[in-house]
Design a protein around this motif. Structure first.
Motif, mmCIF file in Angstrom:
data_model
loop_
_atom_site.group_PDB
_atom_site.id
_atom_site.type_symbol
_atom_site.label_atom_id
_atom_site.label_comp_id
_atom_site.label_asym_id
_atom_site.label_seq_id
_atom_site.Cartn_x
_atom_site.Cartn_y
_atom_site.Cartn_z
ATOM 1 N N VAL A 18 0.893 -1.097 0.039
ATOM 2 C CA VAL A 18 0.006 0.006 0.042
ATOM 3 C C VAL A 18 0.865 1.323 -0.076
ATOM 4 N N ILE A 19 1.936 1.189 0.922
ATOM 5 C CA ILE A 19 2.753 2.476 0.646
ATOM 6 C C ILE A 19 3.642 2.642 -0.402
ATOM 7 N N VAL B 26 -6.485 6.901 6.078
ATOM 8 C CA VAL B 26 -6.524 6.903 4.654
ATOM 9 C C VAL B 26 -8.047 7.269 4.232
ATOM 10 N N ARG B 27 -9.067 6.396 4.504
ATOM 11 C CA ARG B 27 -10.335 6.612 4.413
ATOM 12 C C ARG B 27 -10.821 6.073 2.956
ATOM 13 N N GLY C 205 -16.168 11.908 -4.525
ATOM 14 C CA GLY C 205 -15.561 10.552 -4.552
ATOM 15 C C GLY C 205 -14.352 10.423 -3.699
ATOM 16 N N ALA C 206 -13.729 9.371 -3.578
ATOM 17 C CA ALA C 206 -12.835 9.044 -2.430
ATOM 18 C C ALA C 206 -11.506 9.541 -3.513
ATOM 19 N N SER C 207 -10.252 9.982 -2.870
ATOM 20 C CA SER C 207 -9.128 10.616 -3.430
ATOM 21 C C SER C 207 -8.542 9.382 -4.180
ATOM 22 N N TYR C 208 -7.950 10.002 -5.477
ATOM 23 C CA TYR C 208 -7.118 9.119 -6.141
ATOM 24 C C TYR C 208 -6.291 8.383 -5.692
ATOM 25 N N LEU C 209 -5.380 9.047 -4.725
ATOM 26 C CA LEU C 209 -4.318 8.330 -3.716
ATOM 27 C C LEU C 209 -5.017 7.301 -2.930
ATOM 28 N N ALA C 210 -6.022 7.342 -2.257
ATOM 29 C CA ALA C 210 -6.549 6.476 -1.486
ATOM 30 C C ALA C 210 -7.184 5.328 -2.315
ATOM 31 N N SER D 36 -6.392 -0.300 -4.175
ATOM 32 C CA SER D 36 -6.058 -1.172 -5.323
ATOM 33 C C SER D 36 -4.864 -2.142 -4.983
ATOM 34 N N ALA D 37 -3.741 -1.636 -4.470
ATOM 35 C CA ALA D 37 -2.751 -2.327 -3.917
ATOM 36 C C ALA D 37 -2.984 -3.495 -3.010
ATOM 37 N N ILE D 38 -4.260 -3.404 -2.173
ATOM 38 C CA ILE D 38 -4.459 -4.603 -1.386
ATOM 39 C C ILE D 38 -4.850 -5.896 -2.141
#
Length: 413
Positions: A52-53, A255-256, A293-298, A303-305
């Motif tokens: 995720v990081i 992160v939300r 919408g949720a942020s692009y970063l979040a 998606s990395a999960i």
């Protein structure tokens, strides 16, 4: 003259966990040298996993370049995340979803609190008792709950979920329009079998009712026979909305990000009975009006999960918390407490000695051992005589808390 929404005045003065924070702060002022261990509020303590990081760092770099910058995103969420959700969370369980049925948000709490906007204010509501406070409070705010008398709201049907019925709520004897279910359950940490959940789906189909199903803790299920999604039950697509969260499974409380599933065939009827309206369409309209919408970063982080590395790393974190729950469950049982949950969920539901009132036991535990719990009555009338403990602390803190409680219980006799 602007008139206030007086339904807000029916709420308790502050949210349950804000009350706890005030009491803990008062204790710390009078006991500045005592380190308090919190097993009350369900915030996580383990850091975000490496996958995720890495994804977040890459997304930040993208945001720093004009060629890869992202502004407003799609209200439903980016396809890369929704495709990962459908492929990883549902297809392996034989559940087929269309991307348009998945709505990415900033966490389950927001969607659970807002979803009730889709139905009329005079719909009847039913909740398991005890229950997560947001379910009730959001209905109070719109005027659906009625008036509160001794902890019970007049227009809410309660389904007691207690040791006496094995923590399996009984179906209502009267018609209920909207039903809230949370499994694995917060706060009791208990679960429903497929057969038990099927009864609720059948009730909803027979009575043309809606089920709002909170599956925020499904990643903690250890028993392969327990359903992770309500859509594992035949017919649930016609009566249920499901909420999922990355907060506890992947440490996203800061992160939300989470998502809500609303099947296309799910409808509600107009008051004249002449028209059935798609709730998927209404929720899209609501989100496009009130949510950017949720942020692009979040979403990149979420998606990395679903990468092989991310899945492995998040499973390790989940098992860490389940290990904490095991340590606490075993220790508390040895002390003589009756303990429920903590097997397929990160919550332990602990009966107070002699059914001591839960706020009183909260204070006794805090001042006697420097350990914070959550009073069960804060989750509803049937929570009296219990407290909730969470497994989201560090292993060291969990063990130290158990040592403190053991010493305190020995002194208290």
């Amino acid at each position: 003259m602007a008139l206030v929404n007086e339904h807000f005045l029916k709420l308790t003065e502050s949210y349950l966990f804000a009350d706890i924070a005030k009491k803990v702060k008062a204790y710390q002022v009078s006991h500045p040298r005592q380190q308090v261990i919190s097993l009350g509020i369900g915030d996580v303590t383990q850091p975000l996993c490496p996958a995720v990081i890495e994804a977040m760092h890459k997304a930040v770099e993208e945001m720093g370049s004009q060629a890869t910058f992202h502004g407003y995103g799609p209200e439903r969420g980016y396809d890369f995340l929704r495709e990962a959700i459908v492929k990883n969370d549902y297809l392996p369980r034989g559940i087929h979803l269309d991307l348009s049925e998945v709505f990415v948000g900033d966490g389950a709490k927001s969607d659970i609190g807002n979803i009730q906007e889709l139905v009329r204010w005079d719909n009847s509501v039913g909740v398991t008792d005890p229950i997560y406070p947001v379910y009730i409070d959001s209905n109070v705010m719109i005027g659906r709950a009625g008036v509160c008398d001794k902890g019970r709201w007049s227009n809410v049907t309660y389904f007691p979920t207690t040791a006496e019925n094995g923590f399996v709520p009984e179906l209502p004897k009267q018609r209920v329009d909207v039903i809230y279910l949370c499994y694995p359950n917060n706060p009791t940490g208990t679960v429903l079998t497929k057969a038990q959940l099927r009864q609720w789906v059948n009730y909803a189909l027979h009575n043309d009712a809606l089920i709002f199903f909170d599956a925020a803790y499904e990643a903690f299920i250890q028993d392969d026979t327990i359903p992770h999604s309500i859509y594992e039950i035949r017919g649930a697509r016609r009566c249920a909305i499901e909420f999922r969260s990355y907060s506890k499974t992947a440490g996203f409380t800061g992160v939300r990000c989470g998502y809500t599933v609303i099947p296309k065939e799910l409808t509600a009827v107009t008051i004249d009975g002449r028209q059935r309206v798609s709730l998927n369409r209404l929720w899209e309209r609501r989100q496009s009006t009130k949510f950017n919408g949720a942020s692009y970063l979040a979403q990149r982080a979420a998606s990395a999960i679903y990468t092989p590395e991310g899945r492995k790393q998040t499973r390790e974190t989940v098992q860490y918390y389940i290990g904490n729950a095991r340590v606490m469950r075993e220790s508390l049982s040895e002390m003589g407490f009756k303990v429920y949950g903590g097997v397929n969920a990160p919550y332990l539901w602990v009966q107070t000695p002699g059914r001591t009132p839960s706020w009183r036991f909260f204070a006794e535990m805090l001042y006697g051992a420097g350990v914070v719990c959550t009073p069960g009555v804060g989750f509803g009338p049937s929570g009296e005589g219990y407290v909730r403990l969470t497994a989201f602390g560090s292993r060291e803190d969990c063990r130290e808390a158990m040592r403190r409680l053991q010493r305190w219980m020995q002194v208290a006799g």
